[in-house]
Write a protein that holds these residues in place. Structure first.
Motif, PDB file in Angstrom:
ATOM      1  N   SER A  20      -8.969  13.802  -2.230  1.00  0.00           N
ATOM      2  CA  SER A  20      -8.147  12.383  -2.627  1.00  0.00           C
ATOM      3  C   SER A  20      -7.625  11.832  -0.987  1.00  0.00           C
ATOM      4  CB  SER A  20      -6.823  12.810  -3.446  1.00  0.00           C
ATOM      5  OG  SER A  20      -5.519  13.423  -2.619  1.00  0.00           O
ATOM      6  N   ARG A  21      -7.673  12.518  -0.227  1.00  0.00           N
ATOM      7  CA  ARG A  21      -7.005  12.048   1.253  1.00  0.00           C
ATOM      8  C   ARG A  21      -8.239  11.343   1.802  1.00  0.00           C
ATOM      9  NH1 ARG A  21      -1.937  15.491   3.411  1.00  0.00           N
ATOM     10  NH2 ARG A  21      -1.082  16.120   1.471  1.00  0.00           N
ATOM     11  N   ILE A  22      -9.593  11.947   1.631  1.00  0.00           N
ATOM     12  CA  ILE A  22     -10.706  11.141   2.183  1.00  0.00           C
ATOM     13  C   ILE A  22     -10.796   9.991   1.558  1.00  0.00           C
ATOM     14  CG2 ILE A  22     -13.192  11.358   1.985  1.00  0.00           C
ATOM     15  CD1 ILE A  22     -12.996  14.558   2.277  1.00  0.00           C
ATOM     16  N   ILE A  23     -10.663   9.938   0.203  1.00  0.00           N
ATOM     17  CA  ILE A  23     -10.830   8.466  -0.174  1.00  0.00           C
ATOM     18  C   ILE A  23      -9.546   7.463   0.160  1.00  0.00           C
ATOM     19  CG2 ILE A  23     -10.051   6.990  -2.408  1.00  0.00           C
ATOM     20  CD1 ILE A  23     -11.101   9.584  -4.086  1.00  0.00           C
ATOM     21  N   PHE A  24      -8.289   7.731   0.501  1.00  0.00           N
ATOM     22  CA  PHE A  24      -7.280   6.927   1.162  1.00  0.00           C
ATOM     23  C   PHE A  24      -7.663   6.755   2.667  1.00  0.00           C
ATOM     24  CE2 PHE A  24      -5.050   8.124  -2.637  1.00  0.00           C
ATOM     25  CZ  PHE A  24      -4.696   7.017  -3.042  1.00  0.00           C
ATOM     26  N   ALA A  25      -8.223   7.754   3.508  1.00  0.00           N
ATOM     27  CA  ALA A  25      -8.598   7.473   4.720  1.00  0.00           C
ATOM     28  C   ALA A  25      -9.632   6.696   4.848  1.00  0.00           C
ATOM     29  CB  ALA A  25      -8.749   9.001   5.265  1.00  0.00           C
ATOM     30  N   ALA A  26     -10.420   6.706   4.109  1.00  0.00           N
ATOM     31  CA  ALA A  26     -11.592   5.527   4.084  1.00  0.00           C
ATOM     32  C   ALA A  26     -11.287   4.265   3.763  1.00  0.00           C
ATOM     33  CB  ALA A  26     -12.845   6.129   3.315  1.00  0.00           C
ATOM     34  N   SER A  27     -10.356   4.070   2.984  1.00  0.00           N
ATOM     35  CA  SER A  27      -9.965   2.745   2.636  1.00  0.00           C
ATOM     36  C   SER A  27      -9.067   2.172   3.460  1.00  0.00           C
ATOM     37  CB  SER A  27      -9.465   2.945   1.243  1.00  0.00           C
ATOM     38  OG  SER A  27     -10.366   3.603   0.309  1.00  0.00           O
ATOM     39  N   GLY A  28      -8.259   2.994   4.198  1.00  0.00           N
ATOM     40  CA  GLY A  28      -6.998   2.153   4.943  1.00  0.00           C
ATOM     41  C   GLY A  28      -6.173   3.508   5.675  1.00  0.00           C
ATOM     42  N   HIS A  29      -6.810   4.298   6.507  1.00  0.00           N
ATOM     43  CA  HIS A  29      -6.040   5.489   6.832  1.00  0.00           C
ATOM     44  C   HIS A  29      -4.755   5.227   7.541  1.00  0.00           C
ATOM     45  CE1 HIS A  29      -6.887   4.808  11.274  1.00  0.00           C
ATOM     46  NE2 HIS A  29      -7.878   4.068  10.726  1.00  0.00           N
ATOM     47  N   ASN A  30      -4.611   3.810   8.169  1.00  0.00           N
ATOM     48  CA  ASN A  30      -3.591   3.600   9.087  1.00  0.00           C
ATOM     49  C   ASN A  30      -2.378   3.320   8.373  1.00  0.00           C
ATOM     50  OD1 ASN A  30      -4.361   1.216   8.673  1.00  0.00           O
ATOM     51  ND2 ASN A  30      -4.853   0.627  10.740  1.00  0.00           N
ATOM     52  N   LEU A  31      -2.446   2.943   6.982  1.00  0.00           N
ATOM     53  CA  LEU A  31      -1.644   2.195   6.103  1.00  0.00           C
ATOM     54  C   LEU A  31      -0.390   3.290   5.771  1.00  0.00           C
ATOM     55  CD1 LEU A  31      -3.758   0.347   3.947  1.00  0.00           C
ATOM     56  CD2 LEU A  31      -2.303  -0.590   5.785  1.00  0.00           C
ATOM     57  N   VAL A  32      -0.372   4.483   5.676  1.00  0.00           N
ATOM     58  CA  VAL A  32       0.620   5.510   5.349  1.00  0.00           C
ATOM     59  C   VAL A  32       0.439   6.806   6.047  1.00  0.00           C
ATOM     60  CG1 VAL A  32       0.627   4.247   2.845  1.00  0.00           C
ATOM     61  CG2 VAL A  32      -0.778   6.425   3.430  1.00  0.00           C
ATOM     62  N   ALA A  66       0.850  -1.156  -0.141  1.00  0.00           N
ATOM     63  CA  ALA A  66       0.130  -0.114   0.115  1.00  0.00           C
ATOM     64  C   ALA A  66       0.787   1.118   0.141  1.00  0.00           C
ATOM     65  CB  ALA A  66      -0.968   0.110   1.157  1.00  0.00           C
ATOM     66  N   PHE A  67       1.875   1.194   0.746  1.00  0.00           N
ATOM     67  CA  PHE A  67       2.817   2.488   1.013  1.00  0.00           C
ATOM     68  C   PHE A  67       3.573   2.812  -0.483  1.00  0.00           C
ATOM     69  CE2 PHE A  67       7.153   4.015   1.550  1.00  0.00           C
ATOM     70  CZ  PHE A  67       6.739   5.322   2.366  1.00  0.00           C
ATOM     71  N   GLU A  68       3.826   1.665  -1.073  1.00  0.00           N
ATOM     72  CA  GLU A  68       4.639   1.787  -2.489  1.00  0.00           C
ATOM     73  C   GLU A  68       3.699   2.188  -3.424  1.00  0.00           C
ATOM     74  OE1 GLU A  68       6.175  -2.204  -2.801  1.00  0.00           O
ATOM     75  OE2 GLU A  68       7.698  -1.881  -1.324  1.00  0.00           O
ATOM     76  N   ALA A  69       2.296   1.758  -3.257  1.00  0.00           N
ATOM     77  CA  ALA A  69       1.370   2.360  -4.285  1.00  0.00           C
ATOM     78  C   ALA A  69       1.071   3.796  -4.238  1.00  0.00           C
ATOM     79  CB  ALA A  69       0.178   1.384  -4.283  1.00  0.00           C
ATOM     80  N   TYR A  70       1.025   4.045  -3.080  1.00  0.00           N
ATOM     81  CA  TYR A  70       0.692   5.299  -2.657  1.00  0.00           C
ATOM     82  C   TYR A  70       1.824   6.373  -3.280  1.00  0.00           C
ATOM     83  CZ  TYR A  70      -0.904   9.474  -0.177  1.00  0.00           C
ATOM     84  OH  TYR A  70      -1.295  11.087  -0.010  1.00  0.00           O
ATOM     85  N   ARG A  71       3.218   5.984  -2.769  1.00  0.00           N
ATOM     86  CA  ARG A  71       4.374   6.617  -3.177  1.00  0.00           C
ATOM     87  C   ARG A  71       4.200   6.887  -4.650  1.00  0.00           C
ATOM     88  NH1 ARG A  71       9.105   3.190  -2.126  1.00  0.00           N
ATOM     89  NH2 ARG A  71       8.305   2.387  -4.118  1.00  0.00           N
TER      90      ARG A  71
END
Length: 613
Positions: free
Chosen positions: A117-129, A86-91
């Motif tokens: 865009s951050r709302i999208i990621f926070a809803a999907s896995g906020h603690n991953l990155v 997940a970290f690598e995909a976001y980076r």
């Protein structure tokens, strides 16, 4: 805007689309020089790309990161493989720096779209990155650092090669930052001429450091609050003596090349109720575990001037507080999407007619039951109201940085008074939304077979970190509403009155009158709270004031959304009207109880004998 494939993305993207375009009119920002290379198409493309990554990399890893909590091994933190992916995909998506200048790897994206865009990621896995803290850390350096500090530290952070933290709290000090004991002493002769900034040796301990250790990244940039002792060895006992330092986990040269390990040591991990995928660390600086360049103490580089640390750190904290509102709203949205989908599919019970239930009839989806609709409407009002509030704040940030002088001034004033609400209101009421999501699922919601219990656990932290509810309340009633003789409160009143007038023109007179009455009650309560001029009397009920204030603001946001919906054929428009009507019927009437104790300066909580508790 196309929709993602998962239940969450199908629910989330249309909401964001309506709020950005039909309500906030973000496409109008492209007429400003900073955003002229963008268009609605580029905004939609970015959010769709974010949705794809979130659906494919974040959602699958979210539950696993909760179950396989990071752990310590040989003084380092180990995280699951899925967290790395997940970290690598976001980076690789390259959007952490999207709202920044090109020289920092940015693309001049409006903050409103960036926050979406951050709302999208926070809803999907906020603690991953650790995107929130890393961006806030780098943004502080961009604002307050030297040109070298920006290039050496901020640029790699915004590229997500490195991550960042903020190190404020200490076990004996908590939120009382005047009581911190971490110290910084000049690192020998010539320390002021170091190209990375005046060089100090940092010693002390810091607690509750989110992302304090990760095996996801090659370096972590800690921003550390510490006190520089006077020549006689004494330290200033107040916050005026606090300075801010860049303390890298791994030291670097002027080209951001990694050198030796700094004397920053992981002491332990805090095992939390929620946010389990994010390592939350206790760190020690300068205990001698590592001895960079031959002497004890972690090497840190002063940011700005001595004694200016707290002011600088608030630049980071205010940004973080808005993002806490984002995180809280996003978790509310995730729970709501799950509960709504479940309620449409789960069959139980039969319609009730005047003669009673007909057992020969087939069972109905539970969404047909009035009480389930009530719980879903409440979740919608809380989660989508919080989302709108956060996006509104982001739109103000765009006006603050790129608007006309008048627009920038208006935005600055509104952000000043609204930031405590943006942080606190979603934190409290989206927790209730997550609780209601569990209730909708019934016994299933209480199991780990469904994610709603995880959302509730993760949500519970948001009322605490980056300033507790009580701290936000004291800031609001003790300072924000009184600034410039109430001018900030008056500026918000102009916006509220504008929505009231617009609502009356389109036939929403009942709701407009209700909001007008609520705003007047809030103003009167504010005056009554301070009528004796005694802070001890005024602030004893600061938290009920915060709750009442937050609900009035949320009612205003919902009514403003409804006004936009009446002029729109968007698929989300009917839902905006329904959420507004629920809020005015069930939620806004609550403010009387909250504001009543404030207005009469109820002394019970101040005067009760501790022995009675």
């Amino acid at each position: 805007m196309t929709t993602g494939k998962t239940v969450l993305q199908r629910k989330l993207l249309p909401v964001l689309d309506f709020m950005l375009h039909d309500w906030l009119k973000v496409e109008e920002l492209t007429s400003r020089n900073r955003f002229e290379e963008h268009s609605r198409e580029t905004f939609d493309e970015l959010l769709n790309a974010a949705s794809e990554v979130a659906a494919n990399k974040f959602e699958p890893a979210y539950r696993l990161s909760d179950e396989q909590e990071p752990y310590m091994a040989d003084g380092e933190v180990v995280t699951p493989k899925e967290s790395h992916l997940a970290f690598e995909a976001y980076r690789d998506l390259g959007i952490l720096a999207a709202s920044h200048d090109v020289e920092f790897g940015g693309m001049h994206l409006p903050r409103a779209v960036d926050l979406a865009s951050r709302i999208i990621f926070a809803a999907s896995g906020h603690n991953l990155v650790p995107a929130m803290l890393t961006d806030a850390n780098a943004s502080l350096l961009v604002e307050h650092g030297t040109e070298t500090q920006k290039r050496v530290f901020a640029v790699p952070e915004l590229a997500f090669r490195w991550t960042g933290t903020m190190c404020l709290s200490e076990s004996q000090a908590g939120s009382s930052l005047a009581d911190i004991t971490t110290s910084a002493v000049p690192d020998g002769a010539g320390h002021e001429s170091d190209p990375l900034g005046p060089r100090y040796r940092i010693t002390g301990n810091k607690m509750w450091i989110s992302g304090g250790e990760y095996d996801l990244t090659e370096n972590i940039i800690h921003l550390v609050l510490a006190k520089i002792p006077h020549e006689d060895g004494t330290v200033d006992p107040s916050t005026k003596g606090i300075s801010l330092f860049i303390v890298p986990k791994v030291l670097v040269d002027e080209e951001s090349r990694l050198l030796e390990r700094n004397d920053v040591t992981l002491v332990s991990l805090n095992h939390k109720l929620g946010h389990r995928g994010t390592p939350n660390a206790a760190l020690t600086f300068g205990d001698g575990t590592h001895t960079p360049r031959g002497s004890r103490g972690a090497i840190g580089y002063l940011v700005g001037s001595p004694g200016d640390g707290l002011r600088q750190m608030f630049h980071m904290m205010n940004a973080a507080r808005i993002e806490i509102g984002v995180a809280a709203s996003s978790l509310g949205m995730a729970g709501f999407a799950t509960a709504l989908d479940y309620a449409k599919d789960r069959r139980q019970g039969r319609p009730r007619a005047a003669t009673g239930k007909d057992s020969s009839q087939p069972q109905v989806p539970i969404i047909e039951h009035a009480d389930v609709k009530r719980m879903l409407l409440a979740q919608k009002a809380y989660a989508e109201g919080g989302t709108a509030l956060a996006l509104y704040a982001a739109r103000l940030l765009d006006d603050q940085s790129t608007g006309s002088p008048a627009e920038a001034e208006r935005a600055s004033v509104l952000l000043e008074i609204l930031t405590p609400i943006v942080k606190s209101w979603p934190s409290e009421w989206c927790l209730e939304a997550n609780s209601l999501a569990i209730q909708v699922l019934g016994g299933a919601g209480y199991t780990r077979d469904w994610p709603v219990e995880m959302y509730w656990r993760d949500q519970r932290l948001n009322m605490i970190h980056e300033g507790t509810h009580g701290i936000q309340a004291l800031d609001l009633l003790g300072r924000k509403v009184r600034m410039d003789a109430g001018a900030h409160l008056g500026a918000l009143g102009v916006e509220v009155r504008g929505t009231i007038d617009a609502a009356k023109r389109i036939g929403l007179r009942a709701e407009a009158d209700a909001l007008s009455g609520a705003w007047d009650e809030l103003l009167v309560t504010t005056v009554q709270a301070w009528s004796t001029g005694d802070p001890a009397e005024a602030l004893v009920n600061a938290t009920p004031y915060l709750q009442g204030f937050g609900h009035v603001v949320a009612a205003w946001i919902h009514l403003d959304l409804a006004v936009a919906a009446t002029h729109s054929d968007h698929s989300e428009a009917p839902g905006r009207i329904a959420a507004m009507k629920y809020f005015f019927a069930y939620e806004l009437p609550r403010i009387g109880a909250w504001l009543g104790v404030v207005a009469r300066r109820e002394a019970l909580c101040r005067d009760v004998n501790p022995d009675s508790l």
